[in-house]
Design an enzyme around this catalytic site. Structure first.
Site, PDB file in Angstrom:
ATOM      1  N   LEU A  21       0.789  -1.091   0.074  1.00 58.17           N
ATOM      2  CA  LEU A  21       0.170   0.066  -0.069  1.00 58.17           C
ATOM      3  C   LEU A  21       0.719   1.337  -0.074  1.00 58.17           C
ATOM      4  O   LEU A  21       0.360   2.200  -0.468  1.00 58.17           O
ATOM      5  CB  LEU A  21      -0.887  -0.052   1.048  1.00 58.17           C
ATOM      6  CG  LEU A  21      -1.899  -1.048   1.163  1.00 58.17           C
ATOM      7  CD1 LEU A  21      -2.758  -0.937   2.516  1.00 58.17           C
ATOM      8  CD2 LEU A  21      -2.916  -1.001   0.176  1.00 58.17           C
ATOM      9  N   ASP A 135       0.579  14.496  15.498  1.00 60.40           N
ATOM     10  CA  ASP A 135       0.873  14.744  14.103  1.00 60.40           C
ATOM     11  C   ASP A 135      -0.345  14.948  12.880  1.00 60.40           C
ATOM     12  O   ASP A 135      -0.565  14.023  12.340  1.00 60.40           O
ATOM     13  CB  ASP A 135       1.914  13.366  13.690  1.00 60.40           C
ATOM     14  CG  ASP A 135       2.636  13.684  12.468  1.00 60.40           C
ATOM     15  OD1 ASP A 135       2.451  14.903  11.831  1.00 60.40           O
ATOM     16  OD2 ASP A 135       2.824  12.855  11.796  1.00 60.40           O
TER      17      ASP A 135
END
Length: 811
Positions: A21, A135
């Site tokens: 991915l 984040d």
């Protein structure tokens, strides 16, 4: 990745690798298949990981494992495969928010604000459990196929405090962690982080959604220049069509340079969003009609518990109320939730639904044939809604409302049975959902609900008028709006109306009006028990009966004992699902039973057979198995699958179904489900011979994407030497452990290879009087992934033989 893993990139531990991915300097993210739980997963690995990096990955696993929220991508497990650490996540199909913005620019305002609210829900949940993300950025927010945001990548997360909900806790880093463009000024200057740093980053992300541009852009400069800009330059929002004065103020507060000037918590930021979207939408909170209901729905959808519950109920309703809904589709949906599956089977075996003490059942299909599709629907809806909300902070009020709803459903069903009305199960749902709006208000708007109660105590207006005044829409309008959004049919939505029955025209009401009247009556009767002065129970119940008996043509004699029967059924329900009733509510229900006994009801005739001892049932529930007191020979159903027990339990279900004269379709569904749950197959299909076309055609099955596979399972019966025809012609069972084996590859037909990607499959022909009648097909995605022990083979063949017997009996 280590040499050992390089040597076999087809799997990591038990996980079968399908594709890459994403790949970066530190590791690789794979799409993989979990054969044990039959689901796709994402696996994040660290290549050439140092000891510190392995600890970082483990830290992420520990941080996220505590979080259970529909807007957070969960970690399923962590491991180490030949020196390569990895995390296993839920695989989310869709695209990142970053990709969406880069592809299409600014999002439509309504969609952007909905995403913002859901992200804040997820962040609030994380902060509540002591986890800062640290984040937050568009690339770490995945939008699934339904458009719901899923926060991912907690690799930089901090988990140092019990709660970050209030932004008073401050941590300090040695080095900067995260993405520069979304760092807060105090973190850049002092390396200090808190709940405010997530709030700052969230404000930047939401502004980017609304404008299509980053607030802080590097413009070709260095990272240090970008960081200096964040610290020193004033905040200037990019222009965007979705920004109005209220939203600008909301964003600037979140992105204030001084952390003390920001919202104190994510929860406060979400509440401010509610206020901003109220005025920004062009509708006032006092607007009449649909506009206000939509506003209330927006408020509810921002609550962290609602999206998952709403999605579950909507999915069930799409199955059970649609023209394409079927027993198989409902079974397939329920089996994906192990906890729901076990609760349904416990209820189906309880004295509430099995008063005669017939043999226990072990499968959802068995529960459907025993109790009926509509009853299983009621069980599912009741568990999804009431079992979810009853443990909220407002426990006493919510429990009382849940008790009133379920007791009202039981009363409505008894009214239908005693008076000879049809559609008892549908009327049960109508009564159960009658006060949905009030339940939702207690759950999601506790302060407004308390205000409504205070105004009611002053008198002068009814509940509908006062709730409309306080909320802007009545309880009924709120309940109908949510029920509509959940996909309930109009008959159930209409039954929530509380128009006075005496305003209806004379004569026997039509079926829809009858259902509504029974729902109103049952609700009033349950309210007479659960609310108000306990000493007035009997009086209030008599008033409710008098109010409706003329319109419903009630037979007074048939109504005798109705309360007691309803109460006993409700009590059995609470035991089966493990509800712990508030003592005050339990006392009220006890008073009702005493009142019925004093009135001369024949208790020995009205009570169903005594259930198993409560203590034994509760102990059994804690063990995760259903009660088997009524049928000691039936095997327990455990949360962890035990192949032989599941197969044996299914065989007993089928035997019972055949003895009780169930239909062929019911028996075949139990067989299919037993094979699916008893052996780790990915799909199981039942195919039937079509006499006109002389072909074998798929009819129904279980597993992900099964509808498409059933349609593609089709081959003519004109003999060719492949495994399907050989199995039917010779009446032999066939198990192919590896479809890629050169010795067998030539015997696997093209239609199968084109439609199915299975690495292994099983064929059980169903032959009656030397003629093929049907076929049971089961597969597994990966070759050599299924091992069937000799005892299990015998049990599987017993299942096949039961199918043959059922076909012969039907013929």
């Amino acid at each position: 990745m280590s040499d050992a893993v390089e040597a076999d990139v087809s799997k990591i531990d038990r996980f079968e690798i399908r594709q890459v991915l994403g790949e970066g300097g530190q590791g690789i993210v794979y799409l993989a298949h979990d054969p044990k739980l039959k689901r796709q997963v994402a696996i994040k690995t660290l290549t050439a990981a140092t000891g510190d990096e392995m600890q970082i990955l483990l830290h992420e696993a520990r941080a996220v494992s505590a979080l259970q929220h529909p807007c957070i991508v969960p970690v399923f497990e962590a491991g180490d495969y030949y020196g390569t650490p990895y995390l296993v996540f839920e695989y989310v199909t869709g695209e990142t928010l970053d990709a969406l913005i880069k592809r299409g620019g600014a999002l439509p305002t309504e969609r952007a604000l909905k995403i913002a609210a859901q992200v804040l829900d997820g962040l609030a949940h994380a902060h509540e459990h002591g986890v800062l993300h640290r984040d937050i950025k568009p690339a770490n927010i995945m939008l699934n196929s339904d458009g719901m945001p899923r926060i991912m990548d907690f690799g930089a997360a901090s988990r140092n405090h019990v709660s970050w909900l209030e932004g008073v806790h401050v941590g300090v880093d040695e080095d900067l962690v995260g993405t520069p463009a979304y760092m807060a000024p105090e973190y850049i200057e002092k390396k200090q982080y808190s709940a405010g740093t997530d709030i700052f980053a969230a404000g930047l992300v939401f502004c980017e959604m609304l404008t299509g541009q980053r607030v802080f852009r590097g413009n070709g400069g260095s990272v240090d220049q970008l960081l200096l800009k964040i610290v020193n330059d004033p905040i200037v929002l990019p222009k965007g069509p979705g920004l109005n004065e209220k939203l600008v103020a909301w964003l600037l507060t979140a992105m204030a340079k001084d952390p003390q000037a920001r919202y104190e918590s994510v929860v406060e930021m979400k509440e401010a969003l509610l206020r901003a979207t109220d005025s920004g939408s062009g509708k006032t909170a006092a607007a009449e009609g649909q506009g206000t209901v939509e506003f209330l729905l927006r408020r509810i959808k921002l609550k962290k518990e609602f999206p998952a519950m709403s999605e579950s109920i909507s999915n069930v309703n799409n199955i059970i109320f649609s023209d394409s809904g079927s027993v198989t589709t409902l079974t397939n949906a329920v089996l994906k939730d192990f906890a729901l599956t076990n609760k349904i089977i416990k209820l189906a075996n309880s004295s509430y639904y099995n008063p005669s003490g017939r043999g226990n059942i072990s499968t959802i299909s068995g529960a459907v044939y025993r109790l009926g599709f509509d009853t299983i629907r009621n069980i599912v809806l009741g568990l999804l809604l009431f079992d979810h909300v009853k443990d909220r902070n407002q426990a006493q009020d919510l429990m009382a409302e849940c008790v009133q709803a379920i007791l009202g459903g039981a009363i409505a069903k008894e009214i239908c049975i005693s008076q000879g009305y049809a559609n008892a199960e549908e009327t049960f749902v109508c009564a159960m959902m009658h006060n949905l709006g009030r339940l939702l208000s207690i759950y999601y708007f506790p302060e407004e609900t308390e205000e409504i109660r205070k105004l009611l105590a002053l008198g002068g207006a009814d509940e509908e008028q006062i709730s409309r005044k306080v909320l802007g829409a009545s309880y009924t309008e709120l309940g109908q709006g949510v029920a509509k959004s959940w996909g309930f049919p109009q008959k159930i939505i209409g039954s929530m109306d509380k128009n006075p029955p005496h305003n209806a025209p004379r004569g026997r009401p039509n079926p829809d009006e009858t259902t509504r009247l029974i729902a109103c009556m049952a609700t009033d009767l349950s309210a007479a028990v659960v609310t108000g002065d306990p000493g007035e129970q009997k009086k209030r119940s008599a008033e409710a009966l008098e109010k409706y008996k003329g319109r419903l043509k009630l037979n007074p004699n048939a109504a005798d004992g109705m309360f007691l029967r309803s109460l006993e059924k409700f009590k059995e329900y609470t035991v089966a699902v493990g509800w712990k009733l508030d003592q005050g509510i339990a006392d009220r229900l006890g008073m009702l039973q005493l009142a019925e006994d004093d009135a001369g009801a024949d208790v020995t005739q009205l009570l169903p057979p005594a259930p198993a001892q409560t203590e034994d049932i509760e102990n059994t529930m804690r063990m995760g198995v259903r009660s088997v007191a009524a049928a000691p020979s039936a095997p327990p159903l455990e949360l962890a699958r035990r192949n032989k027990d599941v197969l044996s339990g299914g065989i007993q279900d089928i035997t019972n179904a055949m003895v009780e004269g169930s239909s062929l379709n019911d028996i075949l569904r139990i067989i299919i489900e037993t094979i699916y749950t008893g052996i780790c197959f990915d799909h199981v299909i039942f195919a039937l011979r079509e006499s006109r076309s002389a072909a074998m055609t798929g009819r129904f099955g279980l597993g992900d994407g099964i509808d498409t596979l059933v349609e593609q399972f089709h081959f003519t019966l004109d003999f060719v030497p492949d495994v399907f025809h050989v199995a039917l012609q010779r009446n032999i069972d066939v198990f192919i452990s590896d479809t890629g084996d050169p010795k067998i590859a030539a015997r696997i037909p093209q239609w199968y290879r084109k439609a199915f990607a299975a690495g292994a499959f099983l064929l059980f022909p169903i032959v009656v009087k030397d003629k093929p009648f049907g076929m049971i097909y089961a597969d597994a995605a990966r070759a050599n992934s299924v091992r069937i022990e000799e005892d299990e083979i015998k049990l599987l063949r017993t299942l096949r033989n039961q199918a043959v017997l059922a076909v012969r009996h039907s013929a």
